[in-house]
Design a protein around this motif. Structure first.
Motif, short mmCIF file in Angstrom:
data_model
loop_
_atom_site.label_atom_id
_atom_site.label_comp_id
_atom_site.label_asym_id
_atom_site.label_seq_id
_atom_site.Cartn_x
_atom_site.Cartn_y
_atom_site.Cartn_z
N ARG A 195 21.83 72.65 -78.02
CA ARG A 195 22.77 71.98 -77.13
C ARG A 195 23.29 72.95 -76.08
O ARG A 195 23.61 74.11 -76.38
N ARG A 196 23.41 72.49 -74.82
CA ARG A 196 23.90 73.32 -73.73
C ARG A 196 25.42 73.20 -73.62
O ARG A 196 26.05 72.35 -74.26
N GLN A 197 25.99 74.05 -72.75
CA GLN A 197 27.45 74.18 -72.68
C GLN A 197 28.14 72.86 -72.32
O GLN A 197 29.20 72.56 -72.82
N PHE A 198 27.53 72.08 -71.44
CA PHE A 198 28.19 70.88 -70.94
C PHE A 198 27.83 69.62 -71.74
O PHE A 198 28.24 68.53 -71.39
N GLU A 199 27.03 69.74 -72.79
CA GLU A 199 26.58 68.58 -73.56
C GLU A 199 27.47 68.35 -74.77
O GLU A 199 28.08 69.29 -75.31
N GLU A 200 27.52 67.09 -75.23
CA GLU A 200 28.25 66.77 -76.45
C GLU A 200 27.58 67.48 -77.64
O GLU A 200 26.37 67.63 -77.69
N ILE A 201 28.42 67.87 -78.60
CA ILE A 201 27.90 68.65 -79.72
C ILE A 201 27.10 67.78 -80.67
O ILE A 201 25.95 68.07 -81.02
N PHE A 202 27.68 66.68 -81.11
CA PHE A 202 27.11 65.90 -82.20
C PHE A 202 26.26 64.77 -81.64
O PHE A 202 26.71 64.00 -80.79
N VAL A 203 25.03 64.69 -82.13
CA VAL A 203 24.08 63.68 -81.68
C VAL A 203 23.67 62.82 -82.86
O VAL A 203 23.79 63.21 -84.03
#
Length: 622
Positions: A195-203
């Motif tokens: 996961r990148r810095q600007f993306e939501e953590i949990f998918v």
């Protein structure tokens, strides 16, 4: 005799017309529906059959079921407002709740279970027993144990909000400590998922960000293995019992819009831009648009480039950012607004000399969809006025009739209608104070619109004429309710009146530059969309006789003519040659060409005028 269902519909419509919050209307509907369900009241049950005993039995049953006192008070207040409305509307002589005592205000708070350290370890073991996503599930449990977030906050948590080195979870300016074991668990999950810095953590399993429903389902599966209910309220209660609950501040439209980032060149450039906008006296909505756009970009760019300056942002970075916005499923208009706001920010930095060139100078704006103008028809406006005048509440009926009349008769924006005052009504014209762009202007008033508006303004007293609508949302819901009743399509509900005014103005022979002045458009190209609508309408009307199948209905077309029984004449060798050439109205074509030539000449004058003034200013000093 009026049924209870009819009275309920009238009451809910009155709440919407009074611009009550949608959540308030929804809670009122739920309370009344629960009352009808528990008392077994069908749709045809008469309103007069509701007695005080039924209401008291409903509230007594709730007390026995150990409702929270705030729920009991809400049910009581909702039913009290319902029957008071029925009495005021003449549907009931007396309220069945007259003299009924309100419930006690002693609150009975919901008791949440408190989790211990042993319970935490048991939950982590249960996460390993769940099928798949064990690392993600353990990370979720650690975050909830440390922060007490609600599911809606958990799904919005981004990688940039977590400081794994310091062991903290940050939302806006608040920090919640994260234990080392939790930080290690969360870090391994983020690294494994990439996961990148600007993306939501949990998918989720599909690779898309988790939803609140997905979190609730996870709670249910975990509780089945844990042997006790698992919910966010218990995590918060446990955190409060440990003395570690922190209160998250109220978030604005976007949590990251005004986030206090550490001092760096980009944040200083942002603050200078905001200060310049305040000094220019821009409207609050324009300033908020710039703040949201720049804040969203910083939330995307800063976590990966914490020490970067404005001069280090390249065109490739901005193209990647616009691509990221398109993948966020933002609308075309939102992305176009972000593009214009960011381009204005870089132009400001270029004017100040902080960057050598604007990285977005040669970038093309996101393409906006071509949307045709769809005005209300005359029958639609008549149906809306009839439905407005039929409302049982006389004051509401007069207000809605006046609002529709001025919207259709003057082509005003929603905010301009709400800001109208009685002293803005002048003989034959209407003064619009501080419209879009903080500009005043005058619009024409026909006698019918002026009479209707003056009559309602005199009835409403001083202040704003349509002050009871409170906001543009109140005006929107009032017209939307009338569209539902009249069977009119709900498309751009309020602004569609403005389109209808412009189309009718041009159809009556009005000039395009006069329409630009009346609508308050600063650019003539904005008004030209209504000219295109007129051309399309004339083309459709003129081409119906020349369509391939038109002759089957007894009409001639350009390929031949119809015989007596409506059968299409076969095109032979002389079919086209013998067909008479369709007559053309040269006068209409010449008039259209002259109008287009005048519009083009006017646009050229507007484009050349600033250049001529600049050249004159340079020549005069010499």
């Amino acid at each position: 005799m009026t049924s209870l269902a009819q009275a309920i519909d009238l009451h809910l419509d009155a709440l919407r017309a009074a611009a009550r919050a949608p959540a308030t209307v929804r809670k009122a509907f739920c309370s009344i529906a629960q009352f009808r369900r528990e008392q077994g009241l069908a749709d045809d049950f008469l309103l007069a059959g509701v007695t005080a005993e039924r209401v008291a039995a409903f509230l007594r049953r709730g007390r026995e079921s150990k409702w929270a006192s705030r729920t009991e008070r809400r049910h009581f207040q909702t039913l009290l407002e319902l029957f008071a409305f029925c009495v005021s509307a003449g549907l009931l002589e007396d309220s069945p709740m007259a003299g009924m005592e309100a419930p006690s205000y002693v609150d009975r708070p919901r008791q949440h279970e408190i989790y211990s350290e042993a319970d935490l370890q048991a939950m982590l073991v249960a996460c390993d027993r769940l099928q798949g996503f064990g690392r993600r599930n353990r990370a979720i449990v650690w975050v909830l144990w440390s922060t007490g977030l609600w599911p809606s906050e958990l799904v919005r948590l981004r990688v940039g909000d977590v400081d794994l080195e310091r062991g903290a979870v940050q939302l806006k300016t608040k920090l919640a400590p994260l234990p080392k074991a939790g930080a290690a668990e969360l870090g391994s999950y983020i690294e494994a998922r990439g996961r990148r810095q600007f993306e939501e953590i949990f998918v989720s399993r599909t690779g898309r960000p988790m939803t609140t429903q997905g979190v609730e389902k996870f709670f249910g599966d975990l509780g089945a293995l844990f042997g006790r209910p698992v919910n966010a309220g218990s995590f918060r209660a446990s955190l409060r019992a440990r003395g570690g609950l922190w209160k998250r501040p109220r978030a604005g439209k976007e949590t990251f819009a005004n986030r206090d980032w550490p001092d760096c060149p980009l944040t200083r450039a942002r603050n200078a831009f905001f200060a310049a906008n305040d000094a220019r006296g821009l409207s609050s909505s324009t300033r908020e648009t710039y703040e949201r756009a720049v804040g969203r970009f910083l939330a995307y760019f800063l976590p990966d480039h914490p020490a970067a300056g404005p001069e280090e942002i390249s065109t490739a970075d901005m193209e990647a950012y616009l691509t990221y916005l398109s993948r966020r499923n933002l609308s075309d208009y939102t992305r176009h607004q972000m593009y214009r706001s960011m381009r204005r920010w870089f132009a400001f930095l270029e004017e100040r000399g902080e960057i050598a060139a604007n990285p977005m100078a040669k970038m093309r704006a996101p393409r906006l969809p071509h949307v045709v103008v769809r005005p209300y028809s005359e029958s639609d406006v008549s149906a809306l006025l009839q439905e407005a005048s039929r409302q049982p509440d006389e004051a509401m009926a007069a207000r809605d009739v006046a609002a529709i009349t001025v919207l259709y008769g003057c082509g005003l924006r929603a905010g301009e209608v709400l800001n109208l005052r009685a002293d803005d009504i002048l003989p034959g014209q209407l003064l619009i104070r501080q419209g879009k762009g903080s500009k005043d202007r005058y619009v024409a008033l026909d006698p019918h619109t002026e009479t209707t508006l003056r009559r309602y303004a005199a009835r409403n007293g001083g202040g704003r004429i349509f002050g009871s609508l409170r906001s543009t949302f109140g005006l929107y819901h009032a017209v939307a309710r009338l569209c539902d009743r009249a069977g009119v399509e709900k498309y751009r509900i309020v602004h569609r009146f403005r389109d209808s005014f412009a189309v009718r103005f041009l159809e009556a022979g009005g000039a395009i530059d006069d329409l630009q002045t009346l609508l308050g458009h600063s650019d003539l190209s904005t008004t030209l969309r209504y000219v295109r609508h007129g051309r399309e309408s004339r083309a459709i009307a003129a081409s119906k006789a020349f369509l391939p199948w038109a002759s089957r209905n007894g009409h001639s077309n350009g390929n031949g003519h119809s015989n007596g029984n409506g059968a299409h004449e076969r095109l032979g060798e002389s079919g086209i040659l013998e067909s008479p050439a369709p007559a053309r109205n040269n006068g209409d074509e010449l008039a259209l060409l002259e109008e287009l030539e005048r519009i083009t000449r006017r646009k050229l004058e507007l484009l050349v005028a600033p250049v001529a003034r600049a050249v004159g200013a340079e020549v005069i000093p010499g």
